[in-house]
Design a protein around this motif. Structure first.
Motif, PDB file in Angstrom:
ATOM      1  N   ILE A  33       0.762  -1.174   0.025  1.00 41.33           N
ATOM      2  CA  ILE A  33      -0.022  -0.001  -0.026  1.00 41.33           C
ATOM      3  C   ILE A  33       0.889   1.214   0.051  1.00 41.33           C
ATOM      4  O   ILE A  33       0.675   2.214  -0.862  1.00 41.33           O
ATOM      5  N   ALA A  34       1.740   1.095   0.734  1.00 39.89           N
ATOM      6  CA  ALA A  34       2.880   2.509   0.994  1.00 39.89           C
ATOM      7  C   ALA A  34       3.566   2.552  -0.574  1.00 39.89           C
ATOM      8  O   ALA A  34       3.625   3.653  -0.835  1.00 39.89           O
ATOM      9  N   ASP A  35       3.843   1.590  -1.210  1.00 44.11           N
ATOM     10  CA  ASP A  35       4.585   1.745  -2.462  1.00 44.11           C
ATOM     11  C   ASP A  35       3.443   2.285  -3.610  1.00 44.11           C
ATOM     12  O   ASP A  35       3.766   3.281  -4.406  1.00 44.11           O
ATOM     13  N   ARG A  36       2.142   1.910  -3.368  1.00 47.91           N
ATOM     14  CA  ARG A  36       1.257   2.411  -4.301  1.00 47.91           C
ATOM     15  C   ARG A  36       0.939   3.897  -4.035  1.00 47.91           C
ATOM     16  O   ARG A  36       0.710   4.549  -5.050  1.00 47.91           O
ATOM     17  N   VAL A  64     -10.675   0.783  -1.914  1.00 46.08           N
ATOM     18  CA  VAL A  64     -11.183  -0.477  -2.192  1.00 46.08           C
ATOM     19  C   VAL A  64     -10.002  -1.308  -2.521  1.00 46.08           C
ATOM     20  O   VAL A  64      -9.952  -2.499  -2.263  1.00 46.08           O
ATOM     21  N   LEU A  65      -9.038  -0.842  -2.897  1.00 45.73           N
ATOM     22  CA  LEU A  65      -7.559  -1.523  -3.375  1.00 45.73           C
ATOM     23  C   LEU A  65      -7.184  -1.907  -1.867  1.00 45.73           C
ATOM     24  O   LEU A  65      -6.605  -3.038  -1.690  1.00 45.73           O
ATOM     25  N   ALA A  66      -7.024  -1.116  -0.943  1.00 46.68           N
ATOM     26  CA  ALA A  66      -6.420  -1.712   0.472  1.00 46.68           C
ATOM     27  C   ALA A  66      -7.234  -2.823   0.861  1.00 46.68           C
ATOM     28  O   ALA A  66      -6.881  -3.493   1.416  1.00 46.68           O
ATOM     29  N   ASP A  67      -8.655  -2.693   0.800  1.00 43.30           N
ATOM     30  CA  ASP A  67      -9.725  -3.641   1.345  1.00 43.30           C
ATOM     31  C   ASP A  67      -9.080  -5.060   0.658  1.00 43.30           C
ATOM     32  O   ASP A  67      -9.014  -6.016   1.641  1.00 43.30           O
ATOM     33  N   HIS A  68      -8.973  -4.937  -0.568  1.00 44.24           N
ATOM     34  CA  HIS A  68      -8.506  -6.265  -1.351  1.00 44.24           C
ATOM     35  C   HIS A  68      -7.166  -6.727  -0.859  1.00 44.24           C
ATOM     36  O   HIS A  68      -6.894  -8.006  -0.719  1.00 44.24           O
ATOM     37  N   VAL A  69      -6.225  -5.616  -0.729  1.00 46.26           N
ATOM     38  CA  VAL A  69      -4.897  -6.112  -0.364  1.00 46.26           C
ATOM     39  C   VAL A  69      -4.878  -6.839   1.036  1.00 46.26           C
ATOM     40  O   VAL A  69      -4.040  -7.761   1.203  1.00 46.26           O
ATOM     41  N   ARG A  71      -7.511  -8.137   2.851  1.00 40.60           N
ATOM     42  CA  ARG A  71      -8.258  -9.331   2.649  1.00 40.60           C
ATOM     43  C   ARG A  71      -7.469 -10.666   2.035  1.00 40.60           C
ATOM     44  O   ARG A  71      -7.251 -11.585   2.733  1.00 40.60           O
ATOM     45  N   ASP A  72      -6.336 -10.393   1.075  1.00 39.29           N
ATOM     46  CA  ASP A  72      -5.385 -11.177   0.566  1.00 39.29           C
ATOM     47  C   ASP A  72      -4.481 -11.772   1.658  1.00 39.29           C
ATOM     48  O   ASP A  72      -4.204 -13.003   1.807  1.00 39.29           O
ATOM     49  N   ALA A  73      -4.164 -10.645   2.299  1.00 42.96           N
ATOM     50  CA  ALA A  73      -3.041 -11.076   3.402  1.00 42.96           C
ATOM     51  C   ALA A  73      -3.879 -11.913   4.485  1.00 42.96           C
ATOM     52  O   ALA A  73      -3.265 -12.807   5.073  1.00 42.96           O
ATOM     53  N   ALA A  74      -4.981 -11.747   4.919  1.00 41.90           N
ATOM     54  CA  ALA A  74      -5.640 -12.467   5.821  1.00 41.90           C
ATOM     55  C   ALA A  74      -5.704 -13.768   5.585  1.00 41.90           C
ATOM     56  O   ALA A  74      -5.721 -14.762   6.300  1.00 41.90           O
ATOM     57  N   LYS A  75      -6.094 -14.073   4.370  1.00 42.44           N
ATOM     58  CA  LYS A  75      -6.373 -15.250   3.667  1.00 42.44           C
ATOM     59  C   LYS A  75      -5.137 -15.916   3.783  1.00 42.44           C
ATOM     60  O   LYS A  75      -5.123 -17.213   4.102  1.00 42.44           O
ATOM     61  N   ALA A  76      -4.079 -15.624   3.048  1.00 51.76           N
ATOM     62  CA  ALA A  76      -2.785 -15.949   3.139  1.00 51.76           C
ATOM     63  C   ALA A  76      -2.423 -16.561   4.453  1.00 51.76           C
ATOM     64  O   ALA A  76      -1.555 -17.490   4.549  1.00 51.76           O
TER      65      ALA A  76
END
Length: 337
Positions: A33-36, A64-69, A71-76
């Motif tokens: 997120i920081a890079d983005r 929206v982007l941060a939410d997806h990022v 969420r993916d981290a939590a799933k991993a």
């Protein structure tokens, strides 16, 4: 002090392996997120979308982007249930997991266009057998049950402020070393505040008692408090919280008479609880004006709350002020009864 985030996580005997994995995944997501945010491009990340989030606010593109990022981290990381300020309901990610992650993916997103610090706030709760049939129930626990909580700050430095073992610590990301390093700062809130953070433009909407308290602060050494205060207000809670954790002070976000603000504006689960955990871990206090934040049992995923946190003497002064006089007719109270 441990030199890195990994060392601190591994050295804490009370830190569970699944929690260690989650915090590592969250830290990696924050770097993305920081890079983005730092990338200069034609994308308008601060532009409002047509969508409304679970809490009723207009979403920005980066929300929206941060939410997806995250969420993916939590799933991993094997998280069982994921709750987000940007989503209506809790989601099942890994049914057999033992953690629930609540996240405000981008706190302060209204500041994106102006290059002011924004952040991500997170709370980790245990999943018990009783929660399996209803993911929402895992999030409706009092904040004192959090296994970890904290926030990332996307500013001049990428910071992580976290409590995962009863003590609040600060880590900064070093791009050259590609590592999260412990910062040599001691978070120990002084009992007495010299600064306060509040959006004073809402004065006319405040409860009579809160107006009187605020007036005493402004009166400084000539008033009943007998000393001067400075006011600071960033309008990004992670930035205000980090400043207060570093040098003391008090953060004030009362409920008020505006439509939708009677019970405050900040979310109990996604914002108030993790910040309160960090504040208490640094020797401060956090309340809704009357009650300890970490003792409040949420009734809804997107429940809002008034919030007062920071130096203990000043947080207690707010509670005393609220009990000192009756409310003006038609005015709302700082905290719900």
């Amino acid at each position: 002090m441990f030199p890195t985030l990994d060392a601190a996580l591994e050295a804490d005997a009370a830190t569970r392996p699944d929690l260690v994995a989650l915090i590592r995944e969250l830290a990696e997501a924050a770097v993305l997120i920081a890079d983005r945010l730092a990338e200069v491009s034609g994308d308008d990340l601060g532009e409002a979308t047509e969508a409304i989030n679970g809490g009723g606010d207009v979403q920005k593109a980066l929300d929206v982007l941060a939410d997806h990022v995250f969420r993916d981290a939590a799933k991993a990381a094997g998280v069982a249930f994921f709750g987000s300020e940007e989503e209506d309901e809790a989601a099942v990610l890994n049914a057999g997991g033992d953690l629930a992650l609540a996240v405000d993916p981008l706190d302060g997103s209204s500041n994106i266009d102006t290059n002011v610090s924004v952040g991500t706030i997170f709370s980790v709760l245990p999943v018990e057998d009783a929660h399996r049939a209803d993911p929402k129930s895992a999030f409706l626990q009092a904040g004192r049950h959090q296994l970890a909580g904290g926030f990332f700050v996307y500013g001049p430095q990428l910071l992580l402020v976290a409590n995962f073992g009863g003590v609040t610590q600060v880590f900064g990301f070093s791009p050259s070393e590609e590592e999260w390093l412990a910062l040599p700062v001691r978070l120990a809130l002084p009992a007495e505040a010299k600064e306060f953070a509040v959006n004073a433009s809402n004065f006319r909407h405040w409860d009579e008692r809160f107006r009187a308290y605020y007036g005493d602060l402004l009166a400084g050494q000539d008033g009943p408090r007998g000393r001067n205060f400075n006011m600071r207000w960033v309008a990004s809670m992670v930035a205000d919280a980090y400043r207060i954790l570093l040098r003391g002070g008090v953060y004030l976000y009362p409920g008020d008479a505006r439509k939708g603000y009677a019970q405050g504006r900040l979310r109990l689960i996604y914002e108030a609880n993790p910040v309160a955990l960090c504040v208490e871990g640094a020797g401060g206090e956090a309340t809704d004006g009357l009650r300890r934040i970490l003792d409040i049992v949420p009734g809804d995923l997107h429940q809002r709350t008034p919030l007062v946190f920071g130096s203990s003497d000043e947080v207690e002064a707010v509670s005393q002020a609220l009990g000192s006089a009756s409310s003006a007719p038609g005015a709302t109270t700082l905290a719900s009864a």
